[in-house]
Structure formats: structure tokens, C-alpha cells
Design an enzyme around this catalytic site. Structure first.
Site, PDB file in Angstrom:
ATOM      1  CG  HIS A 192      -2.076  -0.935   1.088  1.00 28.94           C
ATOM      2  ND1 HIS A 192      -2.787  -1.403   2.163  1.00 28.94           N
ATOM      3  CD2 HIS A 192      -2.661  -1.486  -0.011  1.00 28.94           C
ATOM      4  CE1 HIS A 192      -3.761  -2.185   1.736  1.00 28.94           C
ATOM      5  NE2 HIS A 192      -3.697  -2.259   0.431  1.00 28.94           N
ATOM      6  N   GLY A 247      -3.449  -2.260  -7.427  1.00 25.12           N
ATOM      7  CA  GLY A 247      -4.372  -2.926  -6.501  1.00 25.12           C
ATOM      8  C   GLY A 247      -5.810  -2.456  -6.611  1.00 25.12           C
ATOM      9  CG  ASP A 256      -5.125  -5.749  -4.036  1.00 28.54           C
ATOM     10  OD1 ASP A 256      -3.901  -5.735  -4.249  1.00 28.54           O
ATOM     11  OD2 ASP A 256      -5.705  -4.902  -3.334  1.00 28.54           O
ATOM     12  CG  ASP A 310      -1.721   1.970   6.151  1.00 28.72           C
ATOM     13  OD1 ASP A 310      -1.805   1.711   7.364  1.00 28.72           O
ATOM     14  OD2 ASP A 310      -1.775   3.126   5.701  1.00 28.72           O
ATOM     15  CG  HIS A 365      -8.241  -1.704  -2.924  1.00 23.23           C
ATOM     16  ND1 HIS A 365      -7.745  -0.501  -2.484  1.00 23.23           N
ATOM     17  CD2 HIS A 365      -7.213  -2.571  -2.897  1.00 23.23           C
ATOM     18  CE1 HIS A 365      -6.463  -0.654  -2.200  1.00 23.23           C
ATOM     19  NE2 HIS A 365      -6.118  -1.897  -2.439  1.00 23.23           N
ATOM     20  CG  ASP A 425     -10.879  -5.660  -4.531  1.00 21.19           C
ATOM     21  OD1 ASP A 425     -11.894  -6.378  -4.629  1.00 21.19           O
ATOM     22  OD2 ASP A 425     -10.714  -4.619  -5.194  1.00 21.19           O
ATOM     23  NE  ARG A 430     -12.869 -15.117   1.145  1.00 17.77           N
ATOM     24  CZ  ARG A 430     -13.281 -13.833   1.172  1.00 17.77           C
ATOM     25  NH1 ARG A 430     -13.369 -13.185   2.302  1.00 17.77           N
ATOM     26  NH2 ARG A 430     -13.617 -13.223   0.055  1.00 17.77           N
TER      27      ARG A 430
END
Length: 169
Positions: free
Chosen positions: A27, A74, A79, A99, A106, A109, A115
């Protein structure tokens, strides 16, 4: 497609070679930290295939002089592209300097990426210390076959999903 054939190419056997495919994401507030970490680890990173989201990839390629395959930025889908590559077995480790203290448009995302890495048993470092441990592991320089992948556990042996949306406190 045959009945027992996995929908994802290569899903039946996920094996990481001695040369790993490492995704690098940072980030905005963590890009300087990612660059410092990558400079320190340039020699080790040069032995692997590097992939990164947009701006992070450009910064790393320019600064380190290494080849970096770039996904989109991203927030523009990068992402999600990294997540898809994980699900397809094309990424062996993720260094994601995110961060958690700043809001991101997002965020969904980011959560999905975290996950999918956990579901597919792909090591994911969310800070510099964890990235150091992963990159310095002896497993990074040898072939590795994870003992668990989502495909290795038949659906009928998975724990049942929760039946209610209520959580115990």
C-alpha cells in the site's frame, strides 16, 4: 472436462520449485518499507520469479534492476489478479505490506486476497518481520509440496459450515 478433473489447471498437485514465484504488494504508506526490504534482500529475490501489483512493481523493477511481472494497480483489480493467480497455483508466496490503519476503497479486495492465500495454503507476509522469516526459510531454496491444498480434502470431509449467522461472544 472429466468428472474428477480439477477445474483449476495444476490444482491436483501444487508444487513449488526451488525458484519460487513471489508476489509483492505494498500500500502507498508501506511502499518505502517494501523498497527498503527488497533492497536488503535483492540477492535472494533475484533467485526467484517476481510478480507485483502496478506501482509497486514499477518501483521495484526500477530500483532493483530486476525483472518484475506486473499486474494492475491494486485498486484497479491488481489484488484480484494476484488472488486469481494464487487460486490457479501460479504464486508460491506473497509479501503484502498493507496498511491496516488507513481506509482503502478496495478493502474488500484486500480481505479477499488474504482469504484466498489462506484457503490455498500459500504463505503470506503482511509485515516486514514475517517477510524476513518467509524469505530466509530454507524451504525457499528447495522444492516444496504443501501437505494441504483445498483440493486435497474431499468436500464430504470438510467441517460443516455454520448454519446461523449468529456469533457467540
Amino acid at each position: 472436462m472429466a468428472v474428477n478433473e480439477p477445474a483449476t489447471p495444476g490444482a491436483e498437485e501444487r508444487r513449488a520449485g526451488a525458484r519460487k514465484r513471489i508476489a509483492l504488494i505494498a500500500h502507498d504508506n508501506r511502499k518505502a518499507d517494501m523498497l527498503a526490504w527488497a533492497r536488503f534482500n535483492r540477492g535472494t529475490l533475484a533467485k526467484h520469479e517476481l510478480l507485483a501489483t502496478g506501482t509497486t512493481g514499477a518501483l521495484l523493477a526500477d530500483d532493483l534492476g530486476l525483472r518484475v511481472e506486473r499486474f494492475l494497480s491494486g485498486p484497479l483489480g491488481g489484488d484480484q489478479q494476484v488472488g486469481a493467480a494464487i487460486a490457479e497455483g501460479r504464486i508460491d508466496a506473497v509479501m503484502f505490506f498493507w496498511d491496516p490503519l488507513s481506509p482503502h476503497p478496495h478493502d474488500v479486495d484486500v480481505k479477499a486476497l488474504l482469504r484466498v492465500a489462506v484457503v490455498h495454503n500459500v504463505p503470506i507476509a503482511c509485515n516486514r518481520a514475517t517477510a524476513d522469516f518467509i524469505l530466509s526459510s530454507p524451504l525457499m531454496s528447495q522444492e516444496y509440496a504443501p501437505t494441504f491444498t483445498p483440493e486435497s480434502e474431499p468436500p464430504d470431509e470438510r467441517p460443516p459450515a455454520a448454519t446461523t449467522g449468529k456469533r457467540r461472544r
